[in-house]
Design a protein around this motif. Structure first.
Motif, PDB file in Angstrom:
ATOM      1  N   LEU A 465       0.799  -1.119   0.069  1.00  0.00           N
ATOM      2  CA  LEU A 465       0.036  -0.059   0.032  1.00  0.00           C
ATOM      3  C   LEU A 465       0.947   1.341   0.058  1.00  0.00           C
ATOM      4  O   LEU A 465       0.576   2.482  -0.185  1.00  0.00           O
ATOM      5  CB  LEU A 465      -0.735   0.108   1.251  1.00  0.00           C
ATOM      6  N   SER A 466       2.133   1.321   0.230  1.00  0.00           N
ATOM      7  CA  SER A 466       3.070   2.307   0.585  1.00  0.00           C
ATOM      8  C   SER A 466       3.158   2.888  -0.925  1.00  0.00           C
ATOM      9  O   SER A 466       3.743   4.090  -1.225  1.00  0.00           O
ATOM     10  CB  SER A 466       4.283   1.934   1.121  1.00  0.00           C
ATOM     11  N   ALA A 469      -0.203   7.445  -3.358  1.00  0.00           N
ATOM     12  CA  ALA A 469       0.129   8.640  -2.708  1.00  0.00           C
ATOM     13  C   ALA A 469      -1.289   9.509  -2.740  1.00  0.00           C
ATOM     14  O   ALA A 469      -2.008   9.331  -3.780  1.00  0.00           O
ATOM     15  CB  ALA A 469       1.041   9.594  -3.822  1.00  0.00           C
ATOM     16  N   LEU A 504      -4.517   2.308   8.602  1.00  0.00           N
ATOM     17  CA  LEU A 504      -4.829   3.115   7.553  1.00  0.00           C
ATOM     18  C   LEU A 504      -6.027   3.913   8.257  1.00  0.00           C
ATOM     19  O   LEU A 504      -6.670   3.838   9.291  1.00  0.00           O
ATOM     20  CB  LEU A 504      -5.575   2.090   6.388  1.00  0.00           C
ATOM     21  N   MET A 518      -2.982   6.344   4.074  1.00  0.00           N
ATOM     22  CA  MET A 518      -2.125   5.802   5.075  1.00  0.00           C
ATOM     23  C   MET A 518      -1.451   7.089   5.561  1.00  0.00           C
ATOM     24  O   MET A 518      -1.102   8.124   4.735  1.00  0.00           O
ATOM     25  CB  MET A 518      -1.196   4.947   4.332  1.00  0.00           C
ATOM     26  N   GLU A 520       1.576   9.634   6.554  1.00  0.00           N
ATOM     27  CA  GLU A 520       2.724   9.631   5.760  1.00  0.00           C
ATOM     28  C   GLU A 520       3.873   8.966   6.654  1.00  0.00           C
ATOM     29  O   GLU A 520       4.706   8.326   5.891  1.00  0.00           O
ATOM     30  CB  GLU A 520       3.231  11.066   5.494  1.00  0.00           C
ATOM     31  N   ARG A 523       3.446   5.316   5.937  1.00  0.00           N
ATOM     32  CA  ARG A 523       3.690   5.037   4.533  1.00  0.00           C
ATOM     33  C   ARG A 523       5.240   4.912   4.415  1.00  0.00           C
ATOM     34  O   ARG A 523       5.534   4.072   3.676  1.00  0.00           O
ATOM     35  CB  ARG A 523       3.233   6.159   3.742  1.00  0.00           C
ATOM     36  N   GLU A 524       5.945   5.885   5.104  1.00  0.00           N
ATOM     37  CA  GLU A 524       7.527   5.732   4.980  1.00  0.00           C
ATOM     38  C   GLU A 524       7.929   4.380   5.478  1.00  0.00           C
ATOM     39  O   GLU A 524       8.587   3.561   4.991  1.00  0.00           O
ATOM     40  CB  GLU A 524       8.104   6.916   5.638  1.00  0.00           C
ATOM     41  N   ALA A 526       6.301   1.873   5.764  1.00  0.00           N
ATOM     42  CA  ALA A 526       5.810   0.534   4.920  1.00  0.00           C
ATOM     43  C   ALA A 526       6.396   0.536   3.658  1.00  0.00           C
ATOM     44  O   ALA A 526       6.748  -0.615   2.997  1.00  0.00           O
ATOM     45  CB  ALA A 526       4.111   0.942   4.468  1.00  0.00           C
ATOM     46  N   ARG A 527       6.869   1.572   3.332  1.00  0.00           N
ATOM     47  CA  ARG A 527       7.837   1.787   1.953  1.00  0.00           C
ATOM     48  C   ARG A 527       9.124   0.986   2.264  1.00  0.00           C
ATOM     49  O   ARG A 527       9.657   0.182   1.330  1.00  0.00           O
ATOM     50  CB  ARG A 527       8.328   3.339   1.640  1.00  0.00           C
ATOM     51  N   ASN A 576      -1.657  10.391  -7.240  1.00  0.00           N
ATOM     52  CA  ASN A 576      -1.141   8.956  -7.740  1.00  0.00           C
ATOM     53  C   ASN A 576      -0.587   8.944  -9.262  1.00  0.00           C
ATOM     54  O   ASN A 576       0.513   8.530  -9.495  1.00  0.00           O
ATOM     55  CB  ASN A 576      -2.238   7.969  -7.654  1.00  0.00           C
TER      56      ASN A 576
END
Length: 921
Positions: A465-466, A469, A504, A518, A520, A523-524, A526-527, A576
Motif C-alpha cells: 500500500l505504500s 500517494a 489506515l 495511510m 505519511e 507510509r514511510e 511501509a515503503r 497517484n
C-alpha cells in the motif's frame, strides 16, 4: 456536593469581553464588578436548575439537564447584566454560548466533544451575544421563552477545525441584536482542512507558537520533531488561531505527496491559485503575487523537500507581509529561521502516580483515554488500568501517533496486555540506527510493534500500500497489491484489519465508495518494508501501469456525457498520477512516463494545470528522444498547452517536430491533422491569414479522409475565424454553421463550448451582442457545470464585451475581472490582454487608468505575437476617443508607456485593484 447532570447535557459557557483591558484600567473597580458578576451568574444558573461546575477567571462553565432551562438562564443573565449599574468599572459585556451533547463526567468536571465545541463557539461571539449550536437549536426551537427568537447565522467553521457548525443567535426585545461578524475561520480566506477529531491539550504550545508569529522579527517559524509528534495538527490549530491577524488569509500546503524539491513552487502556487506565466519561472510569479500580501503559509512535511529551502528564504526576503510556519523533521537552515521544538505530550511518572483525578489531566493520558474510548465504547480510565496506561504512554515517550496506535489495540487487548507486548519490541528497536533521532527510533518501535501484530498477509498488504500517494480506492488495491493473486490475505479483510489497527484511515469518495489513506509516517515505514521484501520495483510498476490505464480510460471519457464524473475521478487520483510519473522518470521507464503524460493533457487543460502539465511533458520528452507514436502524442499535448499559454514559439517547435516524427513512423492521422491545426493557430495569431487558411484546409482534408469528425469540426471553426477576419462573412458563417452543427451532433461538450465561443465572438464583431451573449452564456454553462477552468476565460471575456456593447459597464467590469483572474491562474496572456482592454473600456471615468490598461494589453499582445484585427480595434475605438482628449498628448503617451512597462502579474494586479470613482474617491 450538587449532583451533576448526566446523559444529554446542555452546557452554558460565558466570559467577559475585554476583561484584561478592564483589569489594567481600574483593578479595584474591576474586582468589585467581577464579584457582582459572579454572584449574579451563579444565582441565575441555580435558579433555573443548572450547576456551575467550573470557573476560570471571569469565565463560567455551567451544565443543565434540559436545553430550555439553559436558554432561559442565558436570557435572564443577559437581561440582569445589562440592567446592572456597574459604576466605575463600566458595563461588563458578557458573551455566552450553549451546546448540547453527551460528555463524560469525571471528578466534578466534564470531558468530551461538546465541551470543546462550546468553548470554540464562545470564542466566536461578542459581548452581549448568546450563541447556540445546532444541537441546542434542535432541542429548544419549539420551547423558547416568550418573546425570544433564534436568528440563523449560517453554517460556520469554528477555530477547532473540527467540521462546521450551524450557529444561531438568541434574540429578545431586551437584548442587543446587532453585533460584528462572528470570529470564525470564514472571516478570512483559508484552505485549512477539517480535522477528524478536536485537538486534545496542547493549549500551551498553540499559545506559544501564536505569540511567536505575532512578535516582531519572527516571520519563519519551523516546528521540528520526529514524525508522529503532532506537528501538523499543532501547526493547523495555531494557524486557525492566527487567521484574524492576516488580511489576505492563511493557506495550508501539503508537501507529503511530493518528494521532488522542484515541485514545491508549483505545489505552493496551486494552494494559492497562482498560475505560471508563459516564458518565466513560476517562482517569479509567486514573488509578484505575494509581494503585497499579508498572508500566512503553512508548509507541512518539508523534510523530504528540504533542498527547496532557499525558495522560502527568497520569498520572505521580497514579500514583507508574508509569514511562514513550517513543519519538518529538520531545520531549513534559512536566514531568519526560528525553531520551535514540538515536545512529546505531558507524561505522568509511572513510578509515582498521582491520584486518578490528577492523572486524567495529563495530556498523554487524555489522548490515550479518548482514543481508546473511540475504539471501545465502554473503555474508561480506572484505578486498575491506570498504571498500565501511564506505563504505555511513558514507554512511547508521549508521542501522539504512537499513543494512538497503542490505544487502538484496546478493541482487542486490555491496557495491561498492551503494556506487556510493548516491552520486547521497543527494547529491541531502541538500539536501532544511530543516525536517527532518539524519538524517531521510539516511533519506529511503536509502528514496528503494531506491524509485528499483523499476519504475514497483512504485512505484505501494508508494504504494498505504500506505493499509493494521496490514498487509494478498493479497486486499485485489488489490482496492484494482489495482481498475481499471491497476497496471503483477502484484500477486503486485510484492509479492514489495517483500519482497525489504525494503520489506515478510511474516507468516503463521491458516490459513497471507500478510500483508504495511510499517514505519511506509516507510509514511510511501509515503503521500507516493501524495499526489504524485494518487490518495490515491481509494485511501483504495477502502480504506474494501473494509473496509466485509468488515465487512458479517462481520456476516452472526457469527450463523452460522463465527462464530469471522470474529471472528478482524475482529480482525486492526481497525486497517484504524479507519483507514477515521478517513478517512471526516476526508473528510466521513459516510454511509460511519456504515455502517461501524453494521456493526461486533456485533464490538465480542463482543470487549468497548464504549467504543471507542460513541465511533466517536457521532462518526459527529454528522457526519451526516440521517434514514436507515443512521442508524437506527447508533442501534441505540450504544443497545445503551450499554445493555450501564449507560448507560440514552443507550440510551433512541437508541431514541426511532430510532423517530422509522423514522416518516420506511423501515427494516427488525427495527430498529424492536430499538428497542422497547431501551426495554423500560430499563423493566425501572428496575422498570417493565408498561411493559417492553408494549414487549416490541409488539416480539414486529412480529418475528413480519416473520418475524424471532431477534428473536422475543429478545423471548420478555425477556418471560420480566418474567413471572418478576412471580411468574407458569408463563407465564415458557412464554416461556423457546419462546425457548430457537427459539434452538437457529437455531444462533445468541450468541442461544443469552443464552437459556441467562436460563433458567439463572430456575432459580437458583427454588432449582434444579443446572439453573441446567448452563445457564450451556453458555453460558460457547459464549462461551469463540469467544474472546468480551461476555456471558460474566453466565454467570460466575450460576455464582458457583450455587456459593454449593450451599455452595462458595471456587469462588463465584473465579467472582465473574472476572466482576467482566471487567465492569471491559467497563464493565458492573450485572453488576459482582451480582458485588460475590456476593463479599460469600463474605466472611462479615469483617463489615466484607461491609458495604462490599454498600454498593458498592447504589450501582452506583442509578447504573444498577436495582431489585433480591425473589427476588434473598432470595438475599442469609441472608448479611446471619448477619453483621450482628457489628457494632454504627452501625458497620454507617458501613462500608456507606463502600462506597457507592467509585467503580466503587475498588469493584472493593477487591473484588479478597485478603480477610483469619477470624483477621485
Amino acid at each position: 456536593m450538587t449532583q451533576l447532570p448526566t446523559g444529554t447535557v446542555t452546557f452554558l459557557f460565558t466570559d467577559v469581553e475585554g476583561s484584561t483591558r478592564l483589569w489594567e484600567r481600574d483593578p479595584e473597580a474591576m474586582s468589585k464588578a467581577l464579584s457582582r458578576h459572579d454572584d449574579l451568574l451563579r444565582n441565575v444558573v441555580e435558579a433555573y436548575g443548572g450547576v456551575v461546575f467550573k470557573t476560570v477567571g471571569d469565565a463560567f462553565c455551567a451544565a443543565f439537564s434540559t436545553a430550555p432551562e439553559a436558554v432561559e438562564t442565558a436570557l435572564e443573565a443577559q437581561k440582569s447584566l445589562l440592567s446592572e449599574a456597574w459604576e466605575e468599572a463600566g458595563p461588563l459585556r458578557v458573551r455566552m454560548a450553549l451546546c448540547a451533547g453527551t460528555a463524560e463526567e469525571r471528578g466534578g468536571d466534564y470531558f468530551g466533544a461538546p465541551l470543546n465545541r462550546v468553548a470554540r463557539l464562545l470564542s466566536a461571539g461578542h459581548g452581549g451575544q448568546v450563541l447556540l449550536s445546532h444541537s441546542t437549536h434542535e432541542l429548544v426551537r419549539e420551547k423558547l421563552p416568550p418573546g425570544a427568537g433564534l436568528r440563523d447565522l449560517g453554517v460556520r467553521r469554528l477555530k477547532d477545525l473540527f467540521g462546521s457548525e450551524h450557529v444561531f443567535q438568541l434574540t429578545a426585545p431586551d437584548l442587543p441584536s446587532t453585533f460584528p461578524p462572528l470570529e470564525t475561520l470564514d472571516a478570512r480566506l483559508n484552505n485549512l482542512p477539517i480535522q477528524p477529531t478536536p485537538l486534545l491539550g496542547r493549549e500551551r504550545e498553540v499559545a506559544e507558537i501564536s505569540d511567536l508569529l505575532r512578535s516582531e522579527g519572527v516571520r519563519l517559524l519551523t516546528l521540528t520533531g520526529t514524525g508522529g509528534t503532532g506537528k501538523t495538527r499543532l501547526a493547523l490549530q495555531s494557524a486557525a488561531e492566527l487567521i484574524d491577524e492576516f488580511e489576505d488569509g492563511v493557506f495550508f500546503v501539503a508537501l507529503a505527496p511530493i518528494s521532488d524539491p522542484e515541485l514545491v513552487a508549483s505545489t505552493v502556487a496551486e494552494a494559492l491559485s497562482v498560475s505560471e506565466t508563459a516564458g518565466r519561472a513560476l517562482e517569479e510569479d509567486l514573488r509578484e503575487f505575494l509581494s503585497n500580501k499579508e498572508l500566512l503559509i503553512v508548509l507541512d512535511n518539508f523534510e523530504q523537500v528540504v533542498d527547496a529551502a532557499p525558495l522560502v528564504g527568497e520569498l520572505l526576503s521580497v514579500c514583507p507581509g508574508l509569514e511562514v510556519l513550517v513543519t519538518s523533521r529538520t531545520l531549513l537552515r534559512v536566514y531568519g529561521e526560528h525553531e520551535y521544538g514540538v515536545r512529546p505530550l505531558e507524561l505522568a511518572d509511572p513510578r509515582h502516580l498521582p491520584p486518578i483525578e490528577t492523572l486524567r489531566q495529563y495530556e498523554a493520558i487524555r489522548l490515550f483515554t479518548e482514543r481508546a474510548h473511540a475504539a471501545k465504547a465502554d473503555f474508561s480510565l480506572t484505578n486498575e488500568n491506570a498504571p498500565a496506561v501511564a506505563e504505555i504512554c511513558a514507554r512511547l515517550d508521549g508521542l501522539p501517533l504512537a499513543i494512538e496506535l497503542a490505544a487502538a489495540r484496546t478493541k482487542l487487548l486490555s491496557p495491561q496486555a498492551i503494556c506487556s507486548r510493548l516491552s520486547n519490541p521497543l527494547k529491541f528497536l531502541t538500539g536501532g540506527a544511530r543516525d536517527l533521532p532518539e524519538r524517531q527510533r521510539t516511533l519506529r518501535g511503536a509502528i514496528a510493534w503494531s506491524h509485528a501484530l499483523l499476519s504475514a498477509g497483512e504485512q505484505a498488504l501494508f508494504a504494498r500500500l505504500s506505493v499509493f500517494a494521496g490514498g487509494c480506492a478498493l479497486e486499485a488495491v485489488e489490482a496492484i497489491c494482489d495482481a498475481e493473486a499471491d497476497l496471503p490475505v483477502d484484500v477486503l479483510e486485510g484492509l479492514s484489519s489495517l483500519l482497525d489497527k489504525s494503520l489506515l484511515r478510511q474516507e468516503e469518495e463521491a458516490g459513497g465508495e471507500p478510500r483508504f489513506v495511510m499517514l505519511e509516517t506509516l507510509r514511510e515505514y511501509a515503503r521500507e518494508r516493501l524495499e526489504v521484501r524485494g518487490n518495490a520495483e515491481e509494485t511501483s510498476r504495477l502502480h504506474a501501469e494501473y494509473f496509466l490505464a485509468l488515465a487512458e480510460q479517462g481520456e476516452s471519457k472526457l469527450r463523452q456525457p460522463d465527462e464530469a464524473t471522470w474529471l472528478e475521478r482524475l482529480d482525486v487520483e492526481h497525486d497517484n498520477m504524479r507519483a507514477a510519473l515521478s517513478w517512471t522518470l526516476e526508473s528510466e521507464e521513459a516510454e511509460l512516463g511519456l504515455r502517461l503524460a501524453g494521456t493526461l493533457w486533456r485533464f490538465w487543460y480542463a482543470r487549468g494545470y497548464y504549467g504543471e502539465g507542460r513541465r511533466w511533458l517536457e521532462e518526459a520528452l527529454a528522457k526519451d528522444g526516440r521517434a514514436s507514436a507515443v512521442r508524437a502524442k506527447a508533442l501534441e499535448a505540450v504544443g497545445w498547452l503551450a499554445d493555450d499559454q501564449g507560448d507560440i514559439d514552443r507550440a510551433v517547435a512541437a508541431a514541426e517536430e511532430g510532423l517530422r516524427v509522423s514522416a518516420r513512423v506511423e501515427i494516427e492521422s488525427r495527430v498529424t491533422a492536430s499538428f497542422l491545426r497547431m501551426l495554423g493557430s500560430a499563423a493566425y495569431v501572428r496575422g498570417d491569414h493565408d498561411q493559417a487558411a492553408q494549414l487549416y484546409e490541409e488539416s480539414l482534408t486529412l480529418s475528413r479522409e480519416a473520418g475524424d469528425e471532431r477534428s473536422v469540426a475543429s478545423s471548420l471553426l478555425r477556418l471560420g475565424n480566418v474567413s471572418s477576419d478576412r471580411g468574407d462573412h458569408g463563407e465564415a458563417n458557412e464554416f461556423y454553421e457546419e462546425g457548430l452543427a457537427l459539434s452538437r451532433k457529437l455531444d462533445d461538450k468541450a468541442l461544443l463550448a469552443s464552437a459556441l465561443i467562436s460563433v458567439g465572438a463572430e456575432f459580437l464583431l458583427q454588432g449582434d451582442h444579443e446572439r453573441g451573449a446567448m452563445l457564450n452564456e451556453e458555453a460558460a454553462g457547459l464549462y461551469r457545470e463540469r467544474g472546468n477552468r480551461g476555456g471558460l476565460q474566453y466565454a467570460l471575456d466575450n460576455l464582458g464585451w457583450a455587456a459593454l456593447m449593450r451599455g452595462d459597464q458595471q456587469q462588463a467590469e465584473v465579467l472582465h475581472r473574472e476572466s482576467l483572474a482566471l487567465s492569471r491562474q491559467l497563464g493565458d496572456k492573450l485572453v488576459a490582454a482582451e480582458a485588460l482592454d475590456g476593463l479599460a473600456c469600463s474605466a472611462s471615468g479615469d483617463a489615466e487608468r484607461v491609458a495604462r490598461l490599454f498600454g498593458a494589453a498592447e504589450a501582452l499582445r506583442e509578447a504573444v505575437g498577436y495582431r489585433q484585427e480591425p473589427r476588434e480595434h473598432a470595438l475599442r475605438e469609441p472608448y479611446l476617443a471619448a477619453v483621450r482628449p482628457r489628457l494632454t498628448e504627452a501625458r497620454w503617451d507617458a501613462v500608456w508607456a507606463e502600462g506597457r512597462g507592467l509585467g503580466f502579474e503587475e498588469a493584472i494586479a493593477y487591473a484588479l485593484e478597485k478603480p477610483r470613482t469619477a470624483d477621485g474617491l
